[in-house]
Structures are given as structure tokens and as C-alpha cells.
Design a protein around this motif. Structure first.
Motif, short mmCIF file in Angstrom:
data_model
loop_
_atom_site.label_atom_id
_atom_site.label_comp_id
_atom_site.label_asym_id
_atom_site.label_seq_id
_atom_site.Cartn_x
_atom_site.Cartn_y
_atom_site.Cartn_z
N SER A 71 0.83 -1.21 0.00
CA SER A 71 0.00 0.00 0.00
C SER A 71 0.86 1.26 0.00
N ASP A 124 -5.77 -0.79 -4.70
CA ASP A 124 -5.19 -1.40 -3.51
C ASP A 124 -6.19 -2.36 -2.86
N GLU A 125 -6.00 -3.63 -3.08
CA GLU A 125 -6.90 -4.67 -2.54
C GLU A 125 -8.36 -4.25 -2.67
MG MG Z 1 -2.05 -2.75 2.16
#
Ligand code: MG
Ligand code: ATP
Length: 238
Positions: free
Chosen positions: A41, A157-158
């Protein structure tokens, strides 16, 4: 398109990214995997110009992302937690940045938002507020909101890790559509099947470093790094 050169990043003196170098070419679909805390991240936020770095350089089409508002406006980012503006309806969320940042007229912002709602298959939810939407719907609105700025590079991000399994595919389908249209994407995900389907390159991060960078077709065969093997075993076993 994006050059990351020997980037280091610290939080409170603790090194988080250590000498990370990567290049992302226009049209590429890059997937980043790695254990929790490995810096995925952080790297994505640095790529988007949302974080300062302590060493190295991040260039978007030759320009420093940190110093260039224009570069930042061409890089869209979607977060795990959606982060929609709660007091704005779905369509207002999508219209906001073009109006405020690009001074687009209300009418133009609205007509573009209507197109984007269609694209993420939520035309019937335009006037709903985030709390009236499911997680998968909120994430699709967040994608539409990022697309409203006409980014050339999208960072995810995810994007599905906060979602129930039945909502995951509706979000992944929207990303697959984007990729089919030729969007350059960098995606942090644990969804390995999806990673192989959309990614042409897989990057494995561990402890703040890029330790493998492989064509996705060779992920298992070419994986040398013991930590990558261990990681793949862990995530494929549940
Ligand atoms: Mg992360
Ligand atoms: N704002 C911050 N302040 C201090 N430390 C931070 C901050 N953001 C991240 N860190 C630390 O940096 C390291 C990397 O965090 P990061 O969120 O980039 O990992 P990640 O690979 O995305 O993990 P996950 O898979 O759990 O999302 C962690 O040790 C984290 O505690």
C-alpha cells in the motif's frame, strides 16, 4: 509510463520501502502480491504521489509525481475501504473532482458521471448515498469516481478484500472491462485467479523490497524465492 527508481520510504525512522525500482509501461497490467506489512500500500500511495519519499525518484512520463499536479491527475487510485464522501450521493461523488479540480461545468460533469454509472452498471443507484449501497456497489462507485478524472493509469489497492465473496466478482468484472479497454493498471490483490487472468506481470514484495518480478504465466515455474513459494502456498491453501 511510470519509473520508480531506487525509492526508499521511512515512517518514524523505520525503513518501509528499501531501494525499490520498477518500471511500468503503458498498457501493462501489473499485479503486486506479498505478505501483510511488506509495503504494498505504501508503494501504491507513493506511485500516486500521495506520499513523499525519502530517497530515489518516481517519474510519470518523465515528470516527478510529487511535484506535478498534472501527473497526479492522470493517476487514479481505488482503496480497499472505498472512502466515498458519505454526505454526497453516488453521482455527486463522481462529479466532485472534475468540478472542483478541473472546473468542469455541472452539466458536463453530470453527463460524464451518467456514462460512468452505466459503465460500472449502477445507473439505477445514482441518487443513493453510500450508506444505502452494498460494499460492492460502493466500490464500483469509487472506481467510477476515479475514472471521472480520465486517468491514464489506475492503481487498485486490494479493491475486493473488504467485500463479501458474492460481491467480489461484480467489482473484478468492472476491472476486467477496464483492462480490456487498454487501461494501464497496477493492482494489489490476494485474488490469485484474478491476478493470473488480468495480470501480465506479477511483482512479489517482501519486507519493503521487490524480490520477484515475473510474467504471470511463469509465476509458479520461475518462482525462485522461498518466501514467494511459502506465500503462494499460504494463500492458495485457504
Ligand atoms: Mg495494504
Ligand atoms: N502512516 C504510517 N505510519 C507509520 N507506519 C506506517 C504507516 N503506513 C504504513 N506503515 C507501516 O509500514 C509497513 C508497510 O505497510 P503497508 O500498509 O504498506 O503494507 P501492506 O503490504 O500494504 O500490508 P497489507 O497487506 O496488510 O495491506 C507496515 O509495517 C506498517 O505498519
Amino acid at each position: 509510463m511510470l519509473q520508480i527508481k531506487q525509492v526508499s520510504k521511512k515512517y518514524h525512522g523505520e525503513p518501509i520501502l528499501k531501494d525499490v525500482s520498477l518500471e511500468i509501461k503503458e498498457g501493462e497490467r501489473v499485479v503486486i502480491i506479498g505478505p501483510s506489512g511488506s509495503g504494498k500500500s505504501t508503494l501504491l500511495r507513493c506511485m500516486a504521489g500521495l506520499e513523499s519519499i525519502d530517497g530515489g525518484l518516481i517519474l510519470y512520463n518523465g515528470q516527478d509525481v510529487n511535484g506535478s499536479r498534472h501527473s497526479r491527475s492522470e493517476i487514479g487510485m481505488v482503496f480497499q475501504s472505498f472512502d466515498l464522501f458519505q454526505h454526497l450521493s453516488a453521482i455527486q461523488n463522481i462529479m466532485l473532482a472534475p468540478k472542483v479540480v478541473k472546473r468542469v461545468s455541472d452539466q458536463d460533469a453530470r453527463s460524464r458521471a451518467v456514462q460512468l454509472l452505466e459503465r460500472v452498471r449502477l445507473s439505477d443507484r445514482a441518487e443513493h448515498y453510500p450508506e444505502q449501497l452494498s460494499g460492492g456497489q460502493q466500490q464500483r462507485i469509487a472506481i467510477a469516481r476515479a475514472l471521472a478524472m480520465n486517468p491514464k493509469l489506475m492503481l487498485f489497492d486490494e479493491p475486493t478484500s473488504a467485500l463479501d465473496p458474492e460481491m467480489t466478482s461484480e467489482v473484478l468484472d468492472v476491472i476486467v472491462d477496464l483492462v480490456k479497454d487498454g487501461m494501464t493498471v497496477v493492482i494489489v490483490t490476494h485474488e490469485m485467479e484474478f491476478a493470473r487472468r488480468v495480470g501480465d506481470r506479477i511483482i512479489f514484495m517482501d519486507q519493503g523490497k521487490v524480490v520477484e518480478d515475473l510474467p504471470s504465466s511463469q509465476l509458479e515455474e520461475a518462482a525462485k524465492h522461498p518466501r514467494l513459494k511459502q506465500f503462494l502456498n499460504q494463500i492458495t491453501s485457504y
